[in-house]
Design a protein around this motif. Structure first.
Motif, PDB file in Angstrom:
ATOM      1  N   LEU A  88       0.865  -1.174   0.000  1.00 56.73           N
ATOM      2  CA  LEU A  88       0.000   0.000   0.000  1.00 56.73           C
ATOM      3  C   LEU A  88       0.904   1.226   0.000  1.00 56.73           C
ATOM      4  O   LEU A  88       1.557   1.514   0.994  1.00 56.73           O
ATOM      5  CB  LEU A  88      -0.918  -0.001   1.227  1.00 56.73           C
ATOM      6  N   ASN A  89       0.947   1.913  -1.123  1.00 54.37           N
ATOM      7  CA  ASN A  89       1.884   3.028  -1.284  1.00 54.37           C
ATOM      8  C   ASN A  89       3.318   2.589  -1.029  1.00 54.37           C
ATOM      9  O   ASN A  89       4.125   3.303  -0.427  1.00 54.37           O
ATOM     10  CB  ASN A  89       1.518   4.187  -0.345  1.00 54.37           C
ATOM     11  N   GLY A  90       3.652   1.382  -1.471  1.00 54.09           N
ATOM     12  CA  GLY A  90       5.007   0.868  -1.344  1.00 54.09           C
ATOM     13  C   GLY A  90       5.314   0.233  -0.007  1.00 54.09           C
ATOM     14  O   GLY A  90       6.414  -0.286   0.180  1.00 54.09           O
ATOM     15  N   GLN A  91       4.373   0.251   0.938  1.00 54.51           N
ATOM     16  CA  GLN A  91       4.609  -0.314   2.257  1.00 54.51           C
ATOM     17  C   GLN A  91       3.860  -1.641   2.409  1.00 54.51           C
ATOM     18  O   GLN A  91       2.703  -1.750   2.005  1.00 54.51           O
ATOM     19  CB  GLN A  91       4.149   0.668   3.350  1.00 54.51           C
ATOM     20  N   PRO A  92       4.499  -2.660   2.997  1.00 61.00           N
ATOM     21  CA  PRO A  92       3.849  -3.972   3.100  1.00 61.00           C
ATOM     22  C   PRO A  92       2.786  -4.005   4.194  1.00 61.00           C
ATOM     23  O   PRO A  92       2.900  -3.343   5.213  1.00 61.00           O
ATOM     24  CB  PRO A  92       5.013  -4.910   3.435  1.00 61.00           C
ATOM     25  N   ALA A  93       1.758  -4.795   3.935  1.00 56.07           N
ATOM     26  CA  ALA A  93       0.719  -5.065   4.921  1.00 56.07           C
ATOM     27  C   ALA A  93       0.157  -6.447   4.605  1.00 56.07           C
ATOM     28  O   ALA A  93       0.266  -6.933   3.466  1.00 56.07           O
ATOM     29  CB  ALA A  93      -0.377  -4.009   4.893  1.00 56.07           C
ATOM     30  N   VAL A  94      -0.428  -7.071   5.593  1.00 59.72           N
ATOM     31  CA  VAL A  94      -1.031  -8.399   5.414  1.00 59.72           C
ATOM     32  C   VAL A  94      -2.502  -8.298   5.781  1.00 59.72           C
ATOM     33  O   VAL A  94      -2.850  -7.798   6.855  1.00 59.72           O
ATOM     34  CB  VAL A  94      -0.337  -9.460   6.301  1.00 59.72           C
ATOM     35  N   LEU A  95      -3.369  -8.753   4.860  1.00 59.17           N
ATOM     36  CA  LEU A  95      -4.813  -8.717   5.049  1.00 59.17           C
ATOM     37  C   LEU A  95      -5.334 -10.148   5.119  1.00 59.17           C
ATOM     38  O   LEU A  95      -4.960 -10.986   4.296  1.00 59.17           O
ATOM     39  CB  LEU A  95      -5.503  -7.972   3.899  1.00 59.17           C
ATOM     40  N   SER A  96      -6.205 -10.426   6.059  1.00 57.46           N
ATOM     41  CA  SER A  96      -6.718 -11.780   6.217  1.00 57.46           C
ATOM     42  C   SER A  96      -8.201 -11.731   6.573  1.00 57.46           C
ATOM     43  O   SER A  96      -8.603 -10.953   7.441  1.00 57.46           O
ATOM     44  CB  SER A  96      -5.942 -12.517   7.313  1.00 57.46           C
ATOM     45  N   ARG A  97      -9.019 -12.590   5.874  1.00 59.19           N
ATOM     46  CA  ARG A  97     -10.463 -12.636   6.152  1.00 59.19           C
ATOM     47  C   ARG A  97     -10.937 -14.083   6.172  1.00 59.19           C
ATOM     48  O   ARG A  97     -10.453 -14.926   5.387  1.00 59.19           O
ATOM     49  CB  ARG A  97     -11.263 -11.863   5.102  1.00 59.19           C
ATOM     50  N   GLU A  98     -11.889 -14.348   7.008  1.00 64.84           N
ATOM     51  CA  GLU A  98     -12.508 -15.663   7.100  1.00 64.84           C
ATOM     52  C   GLU A  98     -13.510 -15.828   5.963  1.00 64.84           C
ATOM     53  O   GLU A  98     -14.278 -14.918   5.661  1.00 64.84           O
ATOM     54  CB  GLU A  98     -13.217 -15.805   8.443  1.00 64.84           C
TER      55      GLU A  98
END
Length: 621
Positions: free
Chosen positions: A62-72
């Motif tokens: 996101l705008n070059g920055q890492p993130a981890v998204l998780s959904r059931e």
């Protein structure tokens, strides 16, 4: 994607063009649905294979920055999302914390859309019925799925509105900015405050309806002077009578009981007044302290944003000479180490920490403002309580002074009549005190209305100027999208005469419609080509013009829908590859195909393996 602890699908997508290839019904669309859902979309029509999975986890930039998204995975709509600001490696190593965010915002909790928008640097736009635009609404314009009608722009949804669609389209075209959004919110709040102040002002004015005198403090002061003079005269007459009673040496037990009762009430009133004043003083200290804390949070948020921009712009400092002794430094330094002290560091993790702190500070700021509003409301209530307690205490104090003198003898009746008159005059003076407070409140409300009116006028001027700029932005954005769409249509194979002569492309996000040279109906395969061309041109325009708020991300699952012939599909795929390769702007374009262009097969564009009926995308067994 997982099925409990078992990983059923794991693939890496790269920047630029990504091609998912495989036989029909091998699970390609299921993977794209997972991407849509994992990024925040809402799905109710899951495929059977997808329902066998338990959750989906995506590592994103996101705008070059890492993130981890998780959904059931669930057939229920509006499922929450777990977000970790950091990389998947950080998540597995336990070096970053997960946050659980609901689908919809509440007073005490942000939605995951708010968090993702903040990390993307996108404003929170308001759609229909004062509802805020969500990631689901944005993704409807970034995912061309197979089940939506080919004559529509947005991914199909049974219950949506033209205003919401138009807001999403304009947002991605760059027609929203944070300063305008903040002022629109402030204008809405100021209008509510002005309405409340006007209602209270009218209610206060109604207390003087039918009054023959001017509603001024001067009139109240004049009336109070007259009453106080008469009260003083009454007290003097009462003193003469009490002197006669005293000389007659007659006592009155009843008056003594009244004196004791009045004293007890006076003590109780004084305790209540002191308690209210003490609570108000303590609350005032909290208000002042909270104001400073809110100012500090706002300053901190601005500094963090400046730090993020500075860190991204500077990319680190390299020293050639020692800043202390000016001796030359050894330039053989590892890539991720300080040029001065040789200590290793990770720029990405530092930037992730900045984003995490920005997110946490934003939450603290919103909660602090809400608590400050509650304190101000409590302070207003305490002020009213103190005023009433003061009025009661003053009345009892005067009455107690009078009762300290004991009436007696046959003059008792006359003395009590004098006291009754004095009590009436005291109540009149108290009533004037209430009117005085009411007039002061009316004056304060009048000043507040004038201040709010001036603020609303200034806000409206700013909003009008900003909206004029937005209209100019929309004209520029719409023109660029239309021109790029027309170019793609003209580059189509000679299958649709109107496309080869495409000049005028008209589209409406609100109406959810497209037309070419005034025509809206073509063959099914041409409608697919037109819709895909529009999506690709929208992405291409955002790659060209940085003023767009388009995330530079697109998913296409309609490359060969509605009888699209292989040659035409191959040609369009090559055009997509050309758009992706001829830009330096970061982006990601993902599409699925059962008949990949020979020019693109076995290239770096391909994601994972070729899927078949015997070797599907999801390994459920």
């Amino acid at each position: 994607m997982k099925r409990e602890a078992h990983v059923v699908y794991d693939a890496s997508f790269h920047p630029g063009l990504n091609i998912i290839r495989g036989e029909n019904s091998s699970g390609k669309s299921t993977v794209l649905d997972f991407l849509f859902y994992g990024l925040g979309g809402d799905l109710n029509d899951w495929r059977e294979a997808a329902l066998a999975c338990s959750d989906v986890t995506l590592e994103v930039l996101l705008n070059g920055q890492p993130a981890v998204l998780s959904r059931e995975i669930s057939q229920s709509s509006g499922r929450p999302m777990r977000i970790l600001i950091g990389s998947l490696a950080d998540a597995m190593a336990g070096q970053a914390e997960w946050g659980l965010y609901p689908y919809k915002r509440s007073l005490n909790k942000e939605s995951f859309s708010q968090v993702i928008f903040r990390l993307l640097g996108m404003p929170e736009a308001t759609g229909d019925a004062n509802s805020n635009v969500t990631m689901h609404q944005v993704l409807r314009l970034l995912y061309a799925d197979q089940l939506s009608p080919v004559d529509r722009i947005f991914r199909f949804e049974r219950f949506d509105t033209a205003l919401t669609r138009q807001t999403v389209g304009d947002l991605l075209c760059g027609a929203y900015d944070n300063s305008l959004y903040r002022r629109q919110l402030r204008l809405r709040a100021a209008e509510k405050e002005y309405s409340d102040a006007t209602t209270e002002w009218r209610s206060a004015m109604s207390a003087f309806t039918g009054s023959e005198h001017a509603i001024t403090l001067e009139w109240v002061d004049a009336q109070r002077t007259v009453l106080e003079q008469e009260l003083a005269s009454t007290h003097a007459e009462a003193e003469k009578l009490e002197e006669l009673i005293f000389n007659a040496e007659v006592s009155d037990g009843l008056t003594i009981e009244e004196q004791k009762s009045t004293y007890a009430e006076l003590v109780k009133a004084q305790q209540g007044l002191l308690t209210a004043q003490s609570d108000r003083d303590a609350l005032q200290l909290e208000i002042v302290d909270s104001d400073r804390y809110i100012d500090a949070l706002e300053a901190k948020l601005d500094q963090l944003r400046d730090a993020e921009v500075s860190a991204d712009a500077i990319k680190g400092i390299t020293f050639i000479y020692c800043p202390s002794c000016y001796a030359p430094l050894d330039q053989e330094v590892e890539q991720h180490a300080c040029s001065l002290c040789k200590s290793p560091f990770d720029k990405g993790r530092a930037q992730s920490r900045i984003l995490s702190v920005i997110n946490e500070t934003g939450i603290q700021l919103r909660q602090s403002r809400q608590l400050q509003t509650d304190r101000l409301e409590e302070a207003t209530a305490l002020d009213a309580q103190i005023a009433e307690a003061t009025r009661v205490w003053n009345g009892l104090s005067e009455r107690y002074k009078l009762l300290n003198r004991l009436p007696s003898t046959e003059l008792r009746a006359r003395t009590r009549s004098i006291y009754a008159r004095a009590g009436y005059l005291e109540r009149q003076i108290e009533d004037l005190g209430q009117k005085s407070a009411l007039i002061e409140r009316i004056d304060a409300l009048s000043r507040a209305r004038a201040t709010l009116n001036a603020e609303m006028s200034s806000l409206k001027d700013f909003i009008e100027a900003s909206e004029r700029g937005q209209r100019e932005q929309l004209v520029r954005a719409y023109t660029l999208i239309a021109n790029n769409t027309a170019r793609l249509l003209r580059e189509d194979l000679l299958r649709q005469d109107t496309f080869s002569k495409a000049e005028s492309i008209e589209f409406s996000f609100g109406d959810d419609r497209l037309s070419v040279n005034g025509e809206s109906f073509f063959s099914a395969s041409s409608m697919v080509y037109l819709r895909n061309s529009f999506f690709a041109s929208f992405l291409q325009s955002a790659l060209i013009d940085r003023s767009f708020r388009h995330p530079r991300f697109l998913i296409l699952d309609t490359i060969e829908d509605k009888g699209m012939e292989p040659e035409r599909s191959h040609h369009f795929q090559n055009l997509l590859a050309s758009i992706s390769s001829n830009t330096d702007t970061d982006h990601q374009l993902i599409y699925a195909t059962a008949m990949i262009s020979p020019d693109l097969d076995n290239t770096g564009y391909v994601v994972d393996r070729f899927y078949t009926h015997d070797s599907r995308t999801l390994r459920l067994i």
